[in-house]
Design a protein around this motif. Structure first.
Motif, short mmCIF file in Angstrom:
data_model
loop_
_atom_site.label_atom_id
_atom_site.label_comp_id
_atom_site.label_asym_id
_atom_site.label_seq_id
_atom_site.Cartn_x
_atom_site.Cartn_y
_atom_site.Cartn_z
N TRP A 489 0.83 -1.22 0.00
CA TRP A 489 0.00 0.00 0.00
C TRP A 489 0.86 1.26 0.00
O TRP A 489 0.47 2.27 -0.59
CB TRP A 489 -0.93 0.00 1.21
CG TRP A 489 -1.80 -1.22 1.30
CD1 TRP A 489 -2.15 -2.07 0.28
CD2 TRP A 489 -2.43 -1.75 2.47
NE1 TRP A 489 -2.94 -3.09 0.73
CE2 TRP A 489 -3.14 -2.93 2.08
CE3 TRP A 489 -2.47 -1.36 3.81
CZ2 TRP A 489 -3.87 -3.68 2.99
CZ3 TRP A 489 -3.20 -2.12 4.71
CH2 TRP A 489 -3.89 -3.26 4.30
N LEU A 490 2.01 1.19 0.64
CA LEU A 490 2.88 2.37 0.69
C LEU A 490 3.51 2.70 -0.66
O LEU A 490 4.04 3.79 -0.86
CB LEU A 490 3.98 2.15 1.73
CG LEU A 490 3.54 2.29 3.20
CD1 LEU A 490 4.64 1.85 4.14
CD2 LEU A 490 3.13 3.74 3.51
N GLU A 494 -0.80 7.79 -3.44
CA GLU A 494 -1.47 8.54 -2.38
C GLU A 494 -0.89 8.27 -1.00
O GLU A 494 -1.35 8.85 -0.01
CB GLU A 494 -2.97 8.20 -2.35
CG GLU A 494 -3.29 6.78 -1.94
CD GLU A 494 -3.27 5.82 -3.11
OE1 GLU A 494 -3.67 4.66 -2.92
OE2 GLU A 494 -2.87 6.23 -4.21
N ALA A 495 0.13 7.42 -0.90
CA ALA A 495 0.66 7.03 0.40
C ALA A 495 1.24 8.21 1.18
O ALA A 495 1.29 8.18 2.41
CB ALA A 495 1.72 5.95 0.23
N PHE A 501 -4.38 7.90 2.24
CA PHE A 501 -3.89 6.54 2.47
C PHE A 501 -4.94 5.72 3.19
O PHE A 501 -5.22 4.57 2.82
CB PHE A 501 -2.59 6.58 3.28
CG PHE A 501 -2.01 5.21 3.56
CD1 PHE A 501 -1.16 4.60 2.66
CD2 PHE A 501 -2.33 4.53 4.73
CE1 PHE A 501 -0.62 3.35 2.92
CE2 PHE A 501 -1.81 3.28 4.99
CZ PHE A 501 -0.95 2.68 4.08
#
Length: 539
Positions: A489-490, A494-495, A501
């Motif tokens: 996800w990172l 958008e992280a 996030f």
């Protein structure tokens, strides 16, 4: 004998049905025992359900359709699916079984993995004239969809909606059809049905989901005006996701003043929620505040019950104390002051879940914003110990309290269905690895010791914070879901924005977990000043 009969009445009146049933059996009052034992199998606590089932099977075997159905439901809740099927089959053994019994049989067969037989049971129920026939028709269509027979499932669910447009399951059925069209890349058909759901059942939870689906599709086409229309429709309908819709409306606003105005509205309508907390910060409003609690004498009734509870505990009559607490919680109607006094008293004595339950009940009589109600629902026992552990690991104590409230509600003895233990809800493998790194000899009993569980859990969480550069959001996500998915996800664009996030976390449970802990932290900051606060850009 008179005292025992009185005890049965008192336990039954207080909702402690299983103990009352056992006493009734001892008195040879099988009629009363049967009624109480079968009712006990509807309890929220599956341990009570299991004990009730054992009592019934051993001493009070079923005689009627309803009693067989009660056994089937109880066995299903305990995941004894084959037993559930046997009991349900016994219920429908009559020449003309009710549609309700056939629906329960169908449900049991589904749980046992016997879909073909379940479809037949639902078909029999749907052909009857009883009220559950409509439910059976819906369940048959839904099962066909899940079984890979999409065309038949779509047809049967569509017929169900046409025949029962006012049924509570009608929007659910139409949503299932729309969702299947979406999965099969028939987006125009799906959009038409989602729009229909929004218009026909505007306040239904599935209408809310439909509007968000339509807004997401509009955004995928870069149609921000169309997305805003669907978010505005959610707000106007007073939908379940009104706060989320306001948040997205603010982020889509082209004018910063408009955005601030929407955020200010959101902070007002969702003052204790995650989105209201975020909006308060983005609108430049002061942090949440809660009025101090004014000391007041205990109500006479609450004082009497709490004194009795203390005497039982001091006499080491812990089982009897538990019976008393169960009876206190089971009594639904109490004056507001007495209810709140008892909620606070139970929390102070370590009966966390029971006290919090009474706190939520008190919120319906007062308001959730009431300072005493909030402090009961969001307590902070062992505060000095938790703050000391937080200080040792350079963790925000409010964040730690918020995390524990979500993980265990401060119950040191709780064990989750997944096998996580104690205050910090540690999995044994995680705790063993942390202990190894601390050069502490591993002993599984450490998981059940409050301060040891806390130390291992905070050490683990502090490690996650360091791993993610003191960024609270990915650390919380990793505490819930593990580091592997968070690493993926990172890598997304958008992280770098913590708010975005959170919105893009694909795991529903983890997304809700992060939101809840962040919201809890704001509440703890308002409820329990002062403490050293670590600032990280999130509320």
């Amino acid at each position: 004998m008179g005292d025992t009969v009185g005890a049965v009445d008192a336990l039954a009146a207080g909702g402690v049905l299983l103990r009352a049933a056992s006493l009734a059996v001892a008195l040879n009052d099988t009629v009363l025992a049967r009624a109480l034992a079968y009712r006990s199998m509807d309890a929220a606590d599956t341990a009570v359900v299991s004990e009730g089932l054992s009592l019934v099977l051993a001493q009070l075997p079923p005689h009627s359709e309803q009693e067989y159905l009660a056994l089937a439901r109880a066995a299903g809740r305990l995941r004894s699916y084959r037993a559930a099927v046997r009991h349900a089959e016994a219920a429908v053994a009559a020449d003309t079984p009710s549609a309700a019994a056939l629906v329960v049989l169908g449900d049991a067969l589904v749980q046992a993995g016997l879909s073909g037989r379940a479809l037949a049971a639902y078909q029999r129920a749907a052909s009857s004239q009883d009220e559950p026939a409509a439910v059976a028709a819906y369940k048959r269509g839904a099962l066909l969809m899940r079984s890979g027979q999409s065309a038949r499932g779509i047809k049967e669910l569509t017929v169900f909606v046409e025949r029962h447009p006012g049924h509570r399951l009608a929007p659910v059925a139409l949503y299932a059809v729309a969702d299947r069209h979406a999965r099969n890349r028939r987006r125009l058909a799906a959009e038409a049905l989602f729009s229909e759901i929004s218009e026909r059942w505007p306040q239904h939870s599935y209408a809310s989901q439909a509007r968000f689906k339509l807004a997401a599709w509009a955004l995928s086409r870069r149609d921000t005006a169309g997305a805003a229309d669907w978010y505005r429709a959610e707000v106007n309908a007073g939908g379940l996701q009104r706060s989320v819709a306001l948040f997205h409306l603010a982020t889509l606003a082209s004018d910063s003043l408009d955005a601030r105005g929407i955020f200010a509205t959101l902070a007002r309508v969702d003052s204790l929620g995650y989105y209201g907390t975020i909006a308060r910060q983005l609108a430049g409003l002061p942090p949440m505040s809660v009025d101090p609690v004014r000391e007041a004498p205990l109500s006479a009734a609450a004082e009497k019950l709490l004194v009795a509870l203390d005497l039982l505990r001091e006499s080491h009559l812990f089982q009897e104390a538990t019976v008393l607490v169960d009876a206190v919680v089971a009594q639904e109607r109490r004056p507001p002051t007495e209810l709140l006094d008892l909620a606070e008293g139970l929390v102070e004595r370590g009966y966390m879940s029971e006290g919090i339950r009474l706190g939520w009940r008190a919120a319906r009589l007062y308001t959730l914003n009431h300072p005493r109600v909030l402090r009961v629902i969001y307590p902070w026992p062992n505060r000095e110990l938790i703050e000391a552990e937080a200080l040792d690991h350079e963790v925000d104590p409010y964040l730690l309290a918020a995390l524990i409230r979500q993980e265990s509600a401060f119950r040191a003895e709780v064990i989750s269905h997944a096998g996580a233990y104690g205050l910090m809800q540690l999995m044994p493998a995680t705790a063993r690895e942390v202990a190894r790194k601390l050069q502490v000899e591993w002993d599984p009993t450490l998981l059940t010791v409050l301060d040891a569980n806390l130390h291992l859990g905070v050490t683990h969480f502090a490690h996650l914070l360091r791993l993610y550069g003191e960024d609270v959001v990915p650390a919380l996500a990793a505490y819930n879901a593990g580091s592997t998915p968070v690493r993926r996800w990172l890598a997304r664009p958008e992280a770098s924005d913590p708010v975005r996030f959170v919105e893009r976390i694909p795991y529903h449970e983890t997304r809700g977990y992060v939101r809840t802990v962040l919201r809890n932290r704001s509440l703890y900051r308002a409820l329990y000043p002062p403490a050293t606060v670590v600032t990280d850009g999130m509320p």
